[in-house]
Design a protein around this motif. Structure first.
Motif: not given
Length: 610
Positions: A453, A455, A515, A518, A535
């Motif tokens: 969560q 990042v 996000q 990642s 995510a």
């Protein structure tokens, strides 16, 4: 369950010395410190050749230093007073010999200054590497309790003073011992009584130095802790500079920094006061020795117990004797700086990670992704309530599992136990039938992909950050991973595309863009088990839908655990687990849980109204 959904916590224990902050079953343990002396000497081992060359040069420097006043004595006593018929010739030869001694002394001194310092720098580099690698091994529980600034100080400032001690310490001891011994023998030969009177100063000097040495040690240790506090404060403020400015709290941060700075200044004040008494006092003793020689030597000349030639030699030797005293003083400073740095260095190095491979740990290969929790309980520290209590759960390979529930019920904690970021307090977790404590950490985590969560992106380019999922990935593999994460389009709109610099922690990107990068990293890693912790929390609706479609494609033949607050993203999950403080309160498909019309249905209906 406790409110520990967010793994990273800051506690007041971060201000304590490291060994004191290791309480609790999840904490790393501290090894006994009985072998520190052996450990200190071990850093010389790779450089023994250079070390002996450095010491040999130090011996030569000591020898030449002692020979020069003897040469002066030979000229004044044997040539000038000996009615030598070849005085000019002999003086010239002796002058040439003294010049040769000076050249040799200069060459050896330059070798010591350059190669000796390089030896210390190499040893410092070795120590920094060792400590940095040790940092990599320490568990999350260690970092939960510590400040980054303090850890950086131990890696940089403390090891610098150690490098100086490694180089100058043995050299100063050798030079001091040989020069002082040689000077004493020469002085004793000239006038034993005067020499004995002169050396009566030494016991007084030793007691004086020992007293203020203790005060210096205490003050230096305090100042090192305080500079660590300053580094920690600066790191914390600058890392959150956008938050600071958005709340217009610059003055508050200035006050916190000023407080840390004042504490450091107070500690340095104590240290400098002790240093002033230490070095100033020893300097006075050295000057008193010179005055004593002049006065007592003059009396001896008057009484014909000493001639002028010997008096000149005596004064030269006393001047030489002052130099090793200064080196001894320098060694005292280096020792205090270096040894306090070594103590702080070893405090971290002696912490054994509580998460280590078992002696017979096996490598995981061909992981399918079957996960089983067997009566698992977990707490972060002894005396705290269980975050997870007696939980049993079986996840088949290829299952798409979603975890939902209010904040604080332990969703993130539960997923952090699978890659063994923390060890269970009771029970066990199996992966393909193997207890995860019986397999190597590297092979376990290599087969698990995590999108957190919070990042974290590294300073550098977009390509470098995506490649972090697979360090040997080709450019085409990076692009494919970015496309799967629906990041390719926005990347190509940037001026330098995949070579665009994203700044510290990706500050040049939006939350949704970070996000997606990642997520691209995990696509590139392509592991058999994937954990998504909120995510899609930072994505807009369009990006959320695109990533949701990609996640469902990726879930084919892979075990997928998704922690979600947006329930719309996990409607197609094969099983949804609803967590509460008592454990798993509900489980089933989206349709089954809606029909049940309980906790999940309430959460879903609440979000549908927003």
């Amino acid at each position: 369950m406790q409110s520990n959904d967010s793994i990273t916590k800051k506690t007041s224990a971060s201000t304590k010395h490291l060994p004191e902050s290791k309480a609790g079953s999840q904490s790393d343990t501290v090894k006994p410190a009985h072998s520190r002396g052996k450990k200190f000497l071990s850093y010389y081992k790779p450089y023994m050749g250079l070390f002996f060359a450095d010491i040999a040069c130090a011996l030569i420097v000591s020898a030449t230093t002692l020979l020069l006043p003897l040469c002066a004595q030979y000229i004044t006593k044997n040539i000038l007073q000996g009615h030598d018929p070849h005085q000019l010739h002999d003086i010239s030869l002796m002058g040439a010999f003294m010049l040769a001694l000076v050249v040799v002394q200069a060459l050896c001194t330059m070798f010591i200054d350059f190669q000796g310092h390089m030896m210390g720098a190499r040893m410092q580099s070795d120590m920094r590497t060792e400590l940095f690698e040790h940092y990599q091994k320490l568990s999350f529980s260690f970092y939960d309790e510590q400040k980054v600034g303090q850890l950086m100080t131990r890696l940089t400032d403390d090891t610098f003073w150690l490098s100086e001690l490694f180089h100058h310490g043995p050299e100063d001891i050798v030079v001091t011992f040989l020069t002082a011994t040689g000077a004493f023998l020469i002085l004793a030969k000239i006038n034993l009584v005067l020499t004995l009177l002169l050396f009566l100063f030494l016991p007084i000097m030793i007691v004086y130095a020992w007293h203020f040495n203790k005060k210096m040690n205490k003050a230096l240790r305090s100042s090192k802790d305080r500079i660590g506090d300053i580094n920690a404060q600066v790191e914390d403020t600058l890392a959150g500079i956008r938050v600071v400015r958005s709340f217009t709290n610059e003055e508050s941060e200035k006050r916190k920094f000023a407080y840390a700075n004042r504490r450091f200044l107070a500690s340095r004040s104590d240290g400098y006061r002790s240093e002033a008494y230490f070095f100033g006092g020893l300097g006075v003793f050295a000057q008193l020795m010179t005055i004593a020689v002049i006065v007592l030597g003059g009396i001896a000349v008057v009484h014909a117990a000493l001639d002028l030639a010997d008096m000149l030699t005596y004064l030269l030797c006393v001047g030489i004797l002052v130099d090793p005293i200064k080196k001894l003083i320098n060694f005292g400073e280096l020792y205090q700086e270096g040894i306090t740095g070594f103590q702080r260095f070893m405090e971290v190095l002696e912490i054994e990670p509580n998460l280590q491979d078992a002696a017979d740990a096996r490598e995981l290969a061909q992981v399918r992704g079957n996960i089983e929790f067997q009566a698992v309980s977990f707490r972060y520290k002894e005396g705290h309530r269980d975050v997870v209590k007696n939980l049993s759960l079986r996840i088949r390979a290829g299952d798409y599992i979603a975890l939902v529930g209010p904040s604080g019920v332990g969703k993130t904690t539960l997923c952090s136990l699978i890659p063994r970021f923390y060890d269970v307090s009771a029970g066990k977790i199996l992966l393909d039938g193997y207890d995860i404590r019986d397999v190597t950490l590297r092979s376990l985590r290599r087969n698990i992909g995590i999108v957190q969560q919070d990042v974290y992106l590294f300073a550098g380019t977009i390509a470098e950050n995506i490649r972090y999922g697979k360090l040997d990935a080709s450019e085409q593999e990076i692009i494919e991973a970015a496309k799967k994460a629906h990041a390719h389009d926005f990347i190509m709109e940037l001026p330098d595309g995949y070579d665009s610099d994203i700044g510290q922690r990706g500050v040049k990107l939006s939350g949704g863009q970070k996000q997606r990068l990642s997520i691209a990293r995990v696509f590139l890693k392509n592991p058999p088990v994937i954990i998504f912790d909120e995510a899609t929390s930072a994505l807009d609706n369009e990006s959320e839908k695109a990533v949701k479609d990609s996640l469902e494609k990726l879930s084919d033949n892979r075990t997928m655990l998704v922690i979600a607050h947006r329930l719309s993203t996990i409607r197609n999950a094969q099983r949804i687990l609803v967590l509460s403080e008592s454990g798993i309160s509900e489980q089933g498909t989206h349709e089954e849980l809606i029909t049940l019309n309980s906790a999940y249905a309430n959460l879903y209906n609440m979000q549908a109204k927003i």
